[in-house]
Design an enzyme around this catalytic site. Structure first.
Site, PDB file in Angstrom:
ATOM      1  N   ARG A  35       0.382  25.367  22.022  1.00  9.41           N
ATOM      2  CA  ARG A  35       1.250  24.231  21.680  1.00  9.41           C
ATOM      3  C   ARG A  35       1.516  23.433  22.961  1.00  9.41           C
ATOM      4  O   ARG A  35       2.135  23.957  23.907  1.00  9.41           O
ATOM      5  CB  ARG A  35       2.557  24.738  21.075  1.00  9.41           C
ATOM      6  CG  ARG A  35       3.541  23.659  20.666  1.00  9.41           C
ATOM      7  CD  ARG A  35       4.788  24.288  20.036  1.00  9.41           C
ATOM      8  NE  ARG A  35       5.748  23.288  19.614  1.00  9.41           N
ATOM      9  CZ  ARG A  35       6.703  22.784  20.396  1.00  9.41           C
ATOM     10  NH1 ARG A  35       6.823  23.206  21.658  1.00  9.41           N
ATOM     11  NH2 ARG A  35       7.536  21.865  19.948  1.00  9.41           N
TER      12      ARG A  35
ATOM     13  N   LYS B 162       6.635  23.903  31.158  1.00  8.35           N
ATOM     14  CA  LYS B 162       7.890  24.670  31.218  1.00  8.35           C
ATOM     15  C   LYS B 162       8.230  25.060  32.653  1.00  8.35           C
ATOM     16  O   LYS B 162       7.367  25.137  33.530  1.00  8.35           O
ATOM     17  CB  LYS B 162       7.809  25.885  30.304  1.00  8.35           C
ATOM     18  CG  LYS B 162       7.808  25.473  28.833  1.00  8.35           C
ATOM     19  CD  LYS B 162       8.049  26.617  27.881  1.00  8.35           C
ATOM     20  CE  LYS B 162       8.197  26.089  26.451  1.00  8.35           C
ATOM     21  NZ  LYS B 162       8.364  27.170  25.464  1.00  8.35           N
TER      22      LYS B 162
END
Length: 810
Positions: free
Chosen positions: A786, A753
Site C-alpha cells: 500500500r 512512514k
C-alpha cells in the site's frame, strides 16, 4: 534466567496440593512489598459464568477509558493468558522478572513445608503485574469458593457471586446453602455484593453478605431480558435504578444476559459508566470457549460446560439453532458428575468420547459406557481431542451440528484446529537459526547442537507432549530434526516445537502422519499447507492471487500525514484515482479520515460525504476499490456505492464491521494496531513482535471467519507505524512472510512512514526508502503493498517479481 526456566519453576508448584486459607498468598504479597495496597480490586465468584462476567466487566471498563487488569483461570494455551492488562498477556520478560524476584522466597518456604501452591503464586503474579502496570482497576476471577480462595487475600471495592450450584463439595460443603455462604465471603463491605443467585442460595448469600444487589427477572434490582439471537450475537435489555441499556453480546443465552447485568452493575459501582460505553464494551467482550460458534456449515460449537447446570444451558442454546443431526465430542475431568452432564445435554445422534492430555482426564471408555447406558447407539472413542473432532466433522453433513464440550480443557485442545499457526521461518544463516530456536525456548545446549541443521525449511508450532514425542521420532527417522521447548517436562501443558528438514523430508513426514492417532492426522495437512507441499487452492479471482500487487492510496482528507489536502475536492480525487490505475495499481484505497497522530476525529456523516461520491465515480474503473475506514456504517455506504474491499486500520474494533464484510462477501483488511488515530506515547512490550502480532491477528481473523468470510478474503496487515518502534517495524517488514501462517493474504503499508527516520530519511525525502521497502516486502512474501507513489512502486514490484522469475515478463 530463560522463559522456560521461569515457567517450569511455576508449573512445578503444582506438586503442592490446594489448601484452605489465604495466609500463604498474603505472606507472598507481603514479601513483594504489598503490591495490592494501591489497587482497586473487583472480585467475582460463582459456580458458572465467572469467566464471561469478568470479561464483560473488563471490556466495559476499558471502553470507559480505564486501564484494567484481568486475572482468570484456567489458561487454554499459554500460562500468561491468566494475567492480562488492557487485553494483553503479561510479557515473557515480566514473568521471568517475577520468578527471579520470588524464587528464593518460594524455595525457602518449600523447605519449611509452607510453599504457596501454583494458583496462589499465579494470583500473586497477577497482583504484582497489575501494580507494575499501574492499572486503574484489577478484576480477579475466584478459583474455588470465596472465603478461602487465594484471591481473597486482597480487599475488593466491589464483588459478585454470579450463581450457585453443587460443586467442589469436598471443599465448600455438601449443600447449596453452604456453598453460597462460602462464596458470599467475597463481599467487599464498600459496595453491595452483586448476585444472580436465586432461591435458598440467594437467601444464604444475603445472610452472609448483608447488603446486596440482585440481578434477574422483574422483581430484581437489576432486571435483564434476553430477546434471542441476531445471527451469532445475543440481544439483551438491561435495566437498573437509573439506567437502561440495550446491547448485542458476542455470546448467546439467558445466562449471558444475567452475566451482563452483573458486569454492568459492578462497572457502575466502580466507575459510574454511561450507557454508550456499556453497550460497546459488552459487544466486544469475546471469551473463547463459551458457546463459541466456529463454523456454520456444519454448525460447530465449542463450549467449556463442565457440570450439569452448564450443560443444561448449552442444551437451551442449541435449541435456538436449526440442524439435522447432532454429533457430540465429549471429554471431562474425572471428578465431575458425568451422568448428570450426559442427562442434561441434548440426545446426540453420534458421540466421540476423548481424553484431554491431562492426568485428571476421565477415561474415554468410561465416558463411552455412560452414553451407551443413556441409549446412544453410535459411540466411538478416540484418545486425543483433535482426532475426535476430526472424526465428528468428517461424519457431519453441512446441515448438521458438531458440539464439542465437557471441559474447558477439551475446548482448548479442540480450538487449536482453528488457531494453531505453523509459522514458516526464513533461515538464511546460523544467527537466524539461533534466534528461531531460542524463540521457542529451546535450552542453550539444544540451540548449540541444532542450529546448523536449521538452514533449510523450518516450521515452529505448538503441540502436546505426546504429539511432540511422535513428531520428534518420525522427523529423526527421516533425517530431519525436531527441537523441543524446555517446557517438555510438563505433562499437562502444550509447548513449542521447531521442525527442521528439507521439503522432501517434510513431505514424507506429512505422509507418515496421515491416519495417525493423537490428533496428528490433521497436522499433516497443516504442514502441507504451511510449506505449499502438494497444495493448489482454488482461486477466487483476486489480482493478488497471481502475484504481488500495488494498492494506491487516495486520501480525500485535509490532514493525512503525506498527501492531506491534495485530493479533498471530489474532482481532484477522481482525477488522481484515474492516474493511480493508469500507473499500474490494481487497487485504489480511498480514505476519508486521517489516522496520523493528533488527527481530528471525523463524524460518520462527514466521512461518508467525503468518500462515497469518489467511490461512485471510480467504481467503473478496471480496478478494485478499497474503503479505508474504521466505521462499519461508512464501509456499508462505500460498498453500496460500488466499493469492493474494506480496509480497517483498527482490526475490526467496530463489532459490526465483520458482519458488513460478510454481508457483502467483501475482502477485509484486518490491521494490527493499538490505537487509531495513533497515540505516539502508547507503547507495549513485545516478546517477539512478529509472533506477537500473528497471535493477536489470529483472533481477529477468526472473528471475521466466524462471521462467514472465507479466510482467503481476510487480508492481514501487521500495522507498521501503529504502536511499534522503528526497529519493530523493520522486523515486521523483514519477516513479512511469516504472517502467511494465518492462511491469509498479507498487506504491507510502509509508504513514507517515520520508521525510515532511523536511516536518516526525513518526511519530504522518504521515497527512495519506500521503494526499497516495497522491493523487500515483495521479496519476503507480501501480496499487497500500500503506497502513495504508485508508478515508482509498481516498478519496484515488477523488479522483485523478475528477480524471482525472470521469464515472467518475456
Amino acid at each position: 534466567m530463560e522463559f522456560h526456566d521461569a515457567a517450569n519453576f511455576l508449573f512445578d508448584l503444582r506438586r503442592f496440593t490446594p489448601r484452605a486459607g489465604t495466609e500463604a498468598t498474603r505472606a507472598l504479597l507481603d514479601h513483594l512489598g504489598s503490591p495490592d495496597d494501591d489497587i482497586d480490586f473487583v472480585q467475582v465468584a460463582g459456580s458458572n459464568g465467572k469467566g464471561s462476567t469478568v470479561r464483560m466487566l473488563e471490556s466495559t471498563l476499558r471502553e470507559a477509558g480505564l486501564s484494567v487488569g484481568l486475572y482468570t483461570s484456567p489458561h487454554l494455551e499459554d500460562v500468561r493468558e491468566r494475567v492480562r492488562v488492557n487485553g494483553r498477556m503479561i510479557s515473557k520478560q515480566g514473568l521471568i522478572s517475577f520468578v527471579e524476584q520470588t524464587k528464593p522466597y518460594l524455595t525457602e518456604a518449600a523447605t519449611n513445608g509452607e510453599s504457596p501452591t501454583f494458583f496462589e503464586t499465579l494470583t500473586a503474579l497477577a497482583i504484582w503485574e497489575f501494580a507494575r502496570q499501574d492499572v486503574d482497576v484489577a478484576i480477579l476471577e475466584v478459583g474455588i469458593g470465596g472465603k478461602y480462595d487465594a484471591t481473597s487475600a486482597v480487599s475488593p471495592i466491589a464483588s459478585a457471586v454470579t450463581n450457585v450450584s453443587l460443586e467442589h463439595t469436598q471443599y465448600l460443603g455438601g449443600t447449596v446453602e453452604e456453598i453460597a455462604t462460602d462464596k458470599a465471603h467475597v463481599a467487599s463491605g464498600v459496595n453491595p455484593l452483586v448476585t444472580a443467585a436465586t432461591g435458598t442460595a440467594l437467601d444464604a448469600v444475603r445472610k452472609q453478605a448483608g447488603d446486596i444487589v440482585t440481578v434477574g427477572d422483574d422483581d430484581a434490582d437489576v432486571t435483564v431480558a434476553y430477546d434471542g439471537r441476531d445471527g451469532l450475537e445475543g440481544c439483551v435489555r438491561l435495566d437498573g435504578p437509573d439506567w437502561h441499556v440495550e446491547a448485542l453480546l458476542p455470546a448467546l443465552g439467558d445466562h449471558q444476559a444475567a452475566n451482563a447485568g452483573i458486569a454492568v452493575a459492578l462497572a457502575r459501582q466502580v466507575a459510574a459508566v454511561d450507557e454508550s460505553p456499556i453497550a460497546r464494551g459488552l459487544r466486544k467482550a469475546h471469551w473463547p470457549g463459551r458457546f463459541e460458534v466456529m463454523s456454520q456449515s456444519p454448525l460447530t460449537v465449542l463450549d467449556g460446560a463442565h457440570n450439569p447446570g452448564a450443560c443444561e444451558v448449552v442444551a437451551d442454546l442449541l435449541s435456538e439453532f436449526e440442524y439435522d443431526n447432532l454429533h457430540l465430542v465429549f471429554g471431562a475431568m474425572s471428578d465431575k458428575d458425568h451422568r448428570g452432564m450426559v442427562t442434561a445435554l441434548p440426545t446426540p445422534d453420534s458421540v466421540v468420547t476423548c481424553q484431554p492430555d491431562l492426568t485428571r482426564s476421565q477415561d474415554r471408555a468410561v465416558l463411552a459406557s455412560i452414553f451407551e447406558d443413556a441409549g446412544v447407539a453410535d459411540v466411538s472413542r478416540r484418545s486425543a481431542v483433535e482426532s475426535a473432532v476430526e472424526l465428528a466433522l468428517s461424519n457431519a453433513g453441512p446441515n448438521d451440528c458438531v458440539l464439542i464440550t465437557g471441559s474447558l480443557f477439551v475446548v482448548a485442545e479442540a480450538r487449536r484446529r482453528w488457531t494453531r499457526a505453523e509459522i514458516p521461518k526464513r533461515i538464511v544463516d546460523l544467527d537466524d537459526a539461533r534466534k528461531t530456536l531460542s524463540g521457542a525456548h529451546v535450552t542453550d545446549p539444544g540451540v548449540w547442537r541444532m542450529r546448523g541443521k536449521a538452514v533449510h525449511r523450518v516450521l515452529k508450532t505448538r503441540v502436546q507432549k505426546r504429539q511432540a514425542q511422535y513428531l520428534k521420532e518420525e522427523m529423526l527417522s527421516l533425517g530431519g530434526e525436531c527441537a523441543l521447548s524446555g517446557l517438555n517436562d510438563q505433562d499437562d501443558e502444550t509447548f513449542d516445537v521447531v521442525l527442521m528438514g528439507t521439503l522432501a523430508q517434510f513431505k514424507r513426514l506429512a505422509d507418515k502422519l496421515d491416519g495417525q492417532p493423537y490428533g496428528l492426522s490433521p497436522f499433516a495437512d497443516d504442514i502441507r499447507e504451511a510449506l505449499s507441499i502438494q497444495t493448489r487452492p482454488e482461486k477466487l479471482g483476486y489480482p493478488w492471487e497471481d502475484g504481488p500487487v500495488v494498492m494506491g492510496i487516495l486520501n480525500v482528507t485535509p490532514d493525512s500525514f503525506h498527501d492531506g489536502g491534495r485530493y479533498e475536492a471530489i474532482e481532484d480525487a477522481v482525477s488522481r484515482g484515474k492516474e493511480i490505475v493508469a500507473e499500474g495499481a490494481e487497487i485504489i484505497d480511498i480514505g476519508g479520515e486521517s489516522t496520523r497522530p493528533g488527527a481530528d476525529e471525523v463524524s460518520t456523516e462527514a466521512e461518508i460525504a467525503r468518500v462515497v461520491p469518489v467511490v461512485e465515480q471510480l467504481a467503473a474503473l478496471d480496478c478494485l476499490i478499497s474503503i479505508d475506514t474504521r466505521k462499519a456504517s461508512v464501509a456499508r455506504a462505500a460498498l453500496e456505492a460500488g466499493g469492493d474491499i474494506i480496509n480497517d486500520v483498527t482490526g475490526l474494533e467496530d463489532p459490526e464491521m465483520r458482519f458488513v464484510a460478510a454481508e457483502f462477501d467483501a475482502p477485509v483488511v484486518v490491521m494490527h494496531s493499538l490505537d487509531a488515530p495513533v497515540i505516539p506515547e502508547h507503547t507495549v512490550e513485545y516478546d517477539d513482535v512478529v509472533e506477537d502480532v500473528i497471535a493477536e491477528l489470529n483472533e481477529k481473523v477468526l472473528l471475521a471467519e466466524k462471521a462467514g468470510l472465507d479466510r482467503r478474503k481476510i487480508i492481514v496487515d501487521p500495522g507498521l507505524g501503529f504502536g511499534k518502534s522503528a526497529t519493530e517495524n523493520f522486523e515486521l517488514l523483514g519477516r513479512a512472510g511469516e504472517l502467511h501462517a494465518l492462511g491469509c493474504p498479507v498487506l504491507i503499508g510502509h509508504s513514507h512512514k517515520s520508521m525510515f527516520d532511523i536511516l536518516g530519511e526525513k518526511d519530504d525525502d522518504r521515497l527512495p526508502a519506500t521503494i526499497a521497502g516495497t522491493t523487500l516486502a515483495v521479496e519476503r512474501g507480501a501480496d499487497i503493498v500500500r503506497v502513495h507513489d504508485v508508478n515508482a512502486n509498481v516498478a519496484a514490484v515488477r523488479a522483485a517479481q523478475a528477480a524471482r522469475d525472470p521469464t515472467k515478463f518475456e
